[in-house]
Scaffold this active site. Sequence first.
Site, PDB file in Angstrom:
ATOM      1  N   GLU A 166       0.814  -1.221   0.000  1.00  0.00           N
ATOM      2  CA  GLU A 166       0.000   0.000   0.000  1.00  0.00           C
ATOM      3  C   GLU A 166       0.845   1.268   0.000  1.00  0.00           C
ATOM      4  OE1 GLU A 166      -2.977  -0.100   3.055  1.00  0.00           O
ATOM      5  OE2 GLU A 166      -4.031  -1.763   2.110  1.00  0.00           O
ATOM      6  N   GLU A 375      -5.270  -8.712   0.820  1.00  0.00           N
ATOM      7  CA  GLU A 375      -5.992  -8.361   2.042  1.00  0.00           C
ATOM      8  C   GLU A 375      -7.471  -8.154   1.739  1.00  0.00           C
ATOM      9  OE1 GLU A 375      -4.550  -5.002   4.395  1.00  0.00           O
ATOM     10  OE2 GLU A 375      -2.491  -5.625   4.040  1.00  0.00           O
TER      11      GLU A 375
END
Length: 474
Positions: A166, A375
């Site tokens: 991320e 995720e």
Amino acid sequence: QLDSFPTDFLWGSASAAYQVEGAWDADGKGPSVWDNFVKIPGTTFKSSNGQVAVDHYHRYQEDVALMAEQGLKAYRFSIAWSRIFPTGKGEINQVGLEFYSNLIDELLKHDIEPIVTIYHWDLPQALQDEYQGWESRQIIEDFTTYAKLLFDTYGDRVKYWVSLNEQNVFIMHGYMMGTHPPAVRDPKRMYAANHIANLANASVIKAFREGGYSGKIGPSFAFAPAYPLDCRPENILAYENISDMSAHFWMDVYAFGRYPRIMLKNLEKMGLLPEITESDLALLKEGKPDFMGLNYYQTMTVANNPLDGVGMSGEANYTGEKGSTQESGMPGLFKMVENPYLERTNWDWTIDHQGLRVALRRIASRYDLPVLITENGLGEFDTLETDGTVHDQGRIDYLQHHCLAIQEAISDGVEVMGYCTWSFTDLLSWLNGYQKRYGFVYVDRDETSEKELTRYKKDSFYWYQEVINSNGQS
Ligand code: BGP
């Protein structure tokens, strides 16, 4: 009739070093920027920190045994850079290298595929002090040296690598919102640091290719697909703006090695364009990943925002008090609005399993890359009953719907390599503390309890066991 999940589908679960390991200064580990950031009062929920976390560093065998019992096919975890290089570079800490080697062996012993994240936000503090971390091009070399050591040490056993976790989140929170270290609020510095992170990411992927390692590598991207509020053209334009700013601006660079031109023009107009050289562009082109890692939690809905409209300063909800998120947007570009068709979690994250199908299809259509879902999960307040059970039906419903969305996307033609739920055990949420739980395994964090850090299997643990066992048919 939907297609079945592929037989080698990676049914997994995920974590990150700082959020589970604890042992923050054990066995020669150097401090990371997060070790220090959490010491500043008010930076996290009730000053929670990862000093002990869920003590995975000392209990990894117990945790892997639980994974094996569940039947997990893959486990995604991250390596703490400052366990390997306490000062980010130079001398290697052998004990740190051994810890992950033992973890990998333990996983393989139980036929669990390790998926290794090279960077999940815990930058060695020494590199922040020496040259301001991601703001200096020196980090490209240091990050590549660190990654190569991991490839050389574990490459015979690890087939899946995640380069940066991320980047969009750690860069925006770290340099624009000021909520992650180094807590800067400066868009110019943000775009500069972001470009350097892109180069570091490409450099590591290039090193992986040149080293001839077998296996696959890609970044994990936090993708919250956008919807326009309605079909009013000005809202469609707001949707175009946010798509370029929040999705293409990162994923185009990963997949095509270039920035979207609308964004370049935009940054130029705002005086925020970073220095991008010809050799930078050549390096970016060499960083094409094998897959796009997708961290999917929610979708966002946007509408037109006039030039004198709402800005980014709105408070986010880090307390779990539903409805406390304040308005935010970028004047002249878009503002976030509520989607009247979607439920929200207590942290105001939309619950939208169709959004996962949308995310998968957008990645497949635009980038033509396989997707590894690195995720996805539901953060909730869970209750440990006196008999040691945890009834998390909400999580089961959430995950079940998302599994169905994946199967639909596979039937649409998307190549999905695997699904890592967030998270395996409960763990530290960076800004929301230990009260926001995601795991299949409840971890008692009550410091007054004799049973502190004891693990308890939630109902969702058994539900996922069935899913894996039937390869997604149940
Ligand atoms: C992602 C991070 C994870 C994890 C997750 C849940 O952004 O990669 O590390 O924290 O989100 O988010 P949160 O803890 O804020 O609920």
